[in-house]
Design an enzyme around this catalytic site. Structure first.
Site, PDB file in Angstrom:
ATOM      1  N   SER A 174      -1.580  -1.518  39.210  1.00  0.00           N
ATOM      2  CA  SER A 174      -2.753  -0.789  38.701  1.00  0.00           C
ATOM      3  C   SER A 174      -2.806  -0.817  37.178  1.00  0.00           C
ATOM      4  O   SER A 174      -3.891  -0.903  36.586  1.00  0.00           O
ATOM      5  CB  SER A 174      -2.768   0.652  39.224  1.00  0.00           C
ATOM      6  OG  SER A 174      -1.638   1.374  38.798  1.00  0.00           O
ATOM      7  N   ASP A 175      -1.658  -0.768  36.517  1.00  0.00           N
ATOM      8  CA  ASP A 175      -1.639  -0.914  35.055  1.00  0.00           C
ATOM      9  C   ASP A 175      -2.227  -2.258  34.639  1.00  0.00           C
ATOM     10  O   ASP A 175      -3.089  -2.332  33.753  1.00  0.00           O
ATOM     11  CB  ASP A 175      -0.199  -0.828  34.540  1.00  0.00           C
ATOM     12  CG  ASP A 175       0.256   0.600  34.278  1.00  0.00           C
ATOM     13  OD1 ASP A 175      -0.610   1.483  34.162  1.00  0.00           O
ATOM     14  OD2 ASP A 175       1.469   0.826  34.198  1.00  0.00           O
ATOM     15  N   SER A 176      -1.733  -3.320  35.264  1.00  0.00           N
ATOM     16  CA  SER A 176      -2.184  -4.663  34.891  1.00  0.00           C
ATOM     17  C   SER A 176      -3.647  -4.873  35.236  1.00  0.00           C
ATOM     18  O   SER A 176      -4.408  -5.459  34.456  1.00  0.00           O
ATOM     19  CB  SER A 176      -1.319  -5.715  35.592  1.00  0.00           C
ATOM     20  OG  SER A 176       0.035  -5.596  35.201  1.00  0.00           O
TER      21      SER A 176
END
Length: 235
Positions: A174-176
């Site tokens: 989700s960060d990426s």
């Protein structure tokens, strides 16, 4: 061909844009790194020692993760809470195209760097904001963590072997994803600005990005009423 000649010829398609990078940890730096890799002039603004996040949050400055996320950027230290520091920042905004940040949503207003404030300085500025759960709503003040949004977004429910319970994916999905969606939003806003002459506010959240990546599973439910299960190594 000399190295200097090569560097001059390969300035990158975004070399005419300047980006102020206020981001930390992973999602925001991932977004800005895309722009830096494509040649944008990225200026990373960091807090003085003791005023920003502890090093543990972003890893050692000389470590592989920090060096990878912040490659192709130049930077300096600035105390955004000091009036003189904010004045310097505003002068930089006047001559820039993009400001990227991933503070908690309330921090922008407190520092005076929200979109309404920035566009008074430069109507063409694009503010790119990444948050955990959006710029408003019941979770607005919560910090965002990749593992939390992997669970809330549904990825953990379909990852791993059937019957073994939810499993986190092996990378910061989700960060990426939020970083990549944010970079795409910035580029779209820059294109739109060529027609309107004005900037805009690009908003991305870790949770929205995670849900967006599960569009295949969402379509299976909304159209076929099929609840996706853990797939193991099957496709």
């Amino acid at each position: 061909m000399t190295a200097s000649t090569t560097a001059t010829q390969r300035r990158g398609p975004l070399s005419r844009f300047r980006v102020i990078d206020l981001t930390r940890v992973r999602s925001g730096p991932t977004a800005v790194r895309q722009l830096a890799d494509w040649g944008a002039d990225v200026i990373k603004v960091e807090s003085p020692p003791g005023l920003g996040l502890p090093e543990a949050w972003g890893g050692s400055r000389l470590g592989a993760d920090f060096q990878n996320l912040h490659r192709n950027k130049r930077g300096f230290t600035l105390n955004m809470k000091d009036p003189d520091g904010l004045k310097i920042f505003n002068q930089l905004v006047e001559r820039s195209d993009v400001v990227a940040e991933n503070f908690r949503p309330d921090v922008k207003k407190r520092l005076g760097i929200d979109y309404d404030s920035l566009k008074k300085i430069n109507k063409k500025i694009i503010l790119a904001s990444i948050s955990g759960f959006g710029q408003d709503g019941p979770y607005v003040k919560r910090p965002g963590f990749d593992q939390v949004t992997q669970g809330m977004g549904g990825l953990m429910a379909i990852t791993g072997e059937p019957g073994r319970g939810p499993m986190r994916a092996g990378c910061a999905v989700s960060d990426s994803a939020a970083g990549l969606y944010c970079a795409m939003g910035i580029l779209t806003a820059l294109l739109e600005r060529e027609a309107s002459g004005e900037g805009q506010w690009v908003e991305v959240s870790l949770l929205n990005a995670m849900i967006a990546l599960l569009d295949f599973q969402a379509a299976r439910w909304t159209i076929e009423k099929e609840v996706p299960e853990q797939a193991g190594n099957d496709h």
